[in-house]
Design a protein around this motif. Structure first.
Motif, PDB file in Angstrom:
ATOM      1  N   ILE A 158       0.840  -1.200   0.000  1.00  0.00           N
ATOM      2  CA  ILE A 158       0.000   0.000   0.000  1.00  0.00           C
ATOM      3  C   ILE A 158       0.877   1.252   0.000  1.00  0.00           C
ATOM      4  O   ILE A 158       0.625   2.190  -0.750  1.00  0.00           O
ATOM      5  N   THR A 159       1.918   1.237   0.803  1.00  0.00           N
ATOM      6  CA  THR A 159       2.844   2.371   0.837  1.00  0.00           C
ATOM      7  C   THR A 159       3.467   2.591  -0.540  1.00  0.00           C
ATOM      8  O   THR A 159       3.515   3.714  -1.047  1.00  0.00           O
ATOM      9  N   GLU A 160       3.933   1.521  -1.164  1.00  0.00           N
ATOM     10  CA  GLU A 160       4.549   1.620  -2.490  1.00  0.00           C
ATOM     11  C   GLU A 160       3.545   2.137  -3.525  1.00  0.00           C
ATOM     12  O   GLU A 160       3.868   3.007  -4.335  1.00  0.00           O
ATOM     13  N   ALA A 161       2.331   1.610  -3.494  1.00  0.00           N
ATOM     14  CA  ALA A 161       1.310   2.034  -4.459  1.00  0.00           C
ATOM     15  C   ALA A 161       0.970   3.508  -4.286  1.00  0.00           C
ATOM     16  O   ALA A 161       0.856   4.248  -5.271  1.00  0.00           O
ATOM     17  N   LEU A 162       0.834   3.945  -3.048  1.00  0.00           N
ATOM     18  CA  LEU A 162       0.498   5.341  -2.808  1.00  0.00           C
ATOM     19  C   LEU A 162       1.658   6.259  -3.173  1.00  0.00           C
ATOM     20  O   LEU A 162       1.441   7.348  -3.710  1.00  0.00           O
ATOM     21  N   GLU A 163       2.891   5.844  -2.912  1.00  0.00           N
ATOM     22  CA  GLU A 163       4.051   6.642  -3.320  1.00  0.00           C
ATOM     23  C   GLU A 163       4.111   6.781  -4.833  1.00  0.00           C
ATOM     24  O   GLU A 163       4.438   7.849  -5.355  1.00  0.00           O
ATOM     25  N   GLN A 164       3.784   5.711  -5.546  1.00  0.00           N
ATOM     26  CA  GLN A 164       3.770   5.781  -7.011  1.00  0.00           C
ATOM     27  C   GLN A 164       2.673   6.725  -7.496  1.00  0.00           C
ATOM     28  O   GLN A 164       2.873   7.490  -8.445  1.00  0.00           O
TER      29      GLN A 164
ATOM     30  N   SER B  48       1.181  11.893  -9.748  1.00  0.00           N
ATOM     31  CA  SER B  48       0.414  13.130  -9.621  1.00  0.00           C
ATOM     32  C   SER B  48       1.318  14.345  -9.690  1.00  0.00           C
ATOM     33  O   SER B  48       0.982  15.347 -10.317  1.00  0.00           O
ATOM     34  N   GLN B  49       2.483  14.258  -9.047  1.00  0.00           N
ATOM     35  CA  GLN B  49       3.419  15.389  -9.076  1.00  0.00           C
ATOM     36  C   GLN B  49       3.918  15.640 -10.490  1.00  0.00           C
ATOM     37  O   GLN B  49       4.063  16.791 -10.902  1.00  0.00           O
ATOM     38  N   ALA B  50       4.165  14.580 -11.243  1.00  0.00           N
ATOM     39  CA  ALA B  50       4.595  14.745 -12.635  1.00  0.00           C
ATOM     40  C   ALA B  50       3.478  15.397 -13.449  1.00  0.00           C
ATOM     41  O   ALA B  50       3.741  16.275 -14.284  1.00  0.00           O
ATOM     42  N   ASP B  51       2.231  14.987 -13.205  1.00  0.00           N
ATOM     43  CA  ASP B  51       1.098  15.594 -13.900  1.00  0.00           C
ATOM     44  C   ASP B  51       0.974  17.076 -13.562  1.00  0.00           C
ATOM     45  O   ASP B  51       0.695  17.901 -14.435  1.00  0.00           O
ATOM     46  N   VAL B  52       1.182  17.415 -12.299  1.00  0.00           N
ATOM     47  CA  VAL B  52       1.091  18.808 -11.869  1.00  0.00           C
ATOM     48  C   VAL B  52       2.182  19.628 -12.546  1.00  0.00           C
ATOM     49  O   VAL B  52       1.928  20.746 -13.013  1.00  0.00           O
ATOM     50  N   GLU B  53       3.387  19.095 -12.621  1.00  0.00           N
ATOM     51  CA  GLU B  53       4.479  19.828 -13.267  1.00  0.00           C
ATOM     52  C   GLU B  53       4.192  20.055 -14.751  1.00  0.00           C
ATOM     53  O   GLU B  53       4.471  21.135 -15.285  1.00  0.00           O
ATOM     54  N   ALA B  54       3.639  19.059 -15.421  1.00  0.00           N
ATOM     55  CA  ALA B  54       3.299  19.214 -16.842  1.00  0.00           C
ATOM     56  C   ALA B  54       2.206  20.274 -17.017  1.00  0.00           C
ATOM     57  O   ALA B  54       2.287  21.117 -17.924  1.00  0.00           O
TER      58      ALA B  54
END
Length: 182
Positions: A78-84, A89-95
């Motif tokens: 769950i931790t790994e999935a949420l980190e991904q 999301s951060q990459a989408d925000v930057e774009a």
């Protein structure tokens, strides 16, 4: 241990997504572990979940993982999935930020030309508004002073705090904390 194949990585990603969905639905980690277990004897549906929890043991005919191991595995997934998801999301925000920045460039050019060429006050105001929006978008403006207080404006009382909680408090009060001191 050899690197997982593309199909195995897809199965693991699906297991992680299923684990997140089950947790969001209210299932506790042990229930999630049993639902997604590779060993049909442990699996609550009595099926072998593809690359489910304990699949390495099941493939070798060894006993299924104990409850503590299942819980740790579920929490790690769950931790790994949420980190991904956060990274994506951060990459989408930057774009999106880059796209908005390009749009502001185009709008600013029009307003700036009119402001300089004709000296029109509305064009000057518009150019300034675009500049303000760009400054907010890029994080150029910093607050002059930020103060956080406790109840009725008094001090914040901290009795027991984890390192994560203290870091969160620092991030709230230090505008440079999120940018790594830049």
């Amino acid at each position: 241990m050899p690197r997982p194949t593309r199909a195995q990585r897809a199965a693991i990603a699906q297991r992680r997504a299923d684990a997140v969905e089950l947790r969001l639905a209210g299932a506790d980690p042990l229930t999630v572990g049993r639902k997604l277990a590779a060993d049909p004897a442990l699996n609550s549906d009595r099926i072998a979940y593809p690359l489910g929890y304990g699949h390495e043991l099941y493939a070798k005919g060894r006993p299924a993982p104990d409850e503590e191991t299942l819980i740790r595995s579920v929490n790690r997934d769950i931790t790994e999935a949420l980190e991904q998801r956060i990274a994506s999301s951060q990459a989408d925000v930057e774009a999106l930020r880059a796209l908005e920045d390009a749009r502001l460039d185009r709008l600013f050019l029009v307003a700036y030309r009119r402001a300089v060429r004709d000296g029109e006050l509305p064009a000057i105001d518009r150019a300034l508004r675009i500049m303000e929006r760009r400054a907010r978008l890029r994080g150029l403006d910093r607050p002059l002073r930020t103060e956080i207080s406790g109840q009725d404006g008094g001090p914040i009382e901290v009795t027991d705090a984890t390192a994560d909680e203290l870091a969160a408090l620092i991030a709230l009060t230090d505008p440079d904390a999120e940018r790594g001191g830049q």
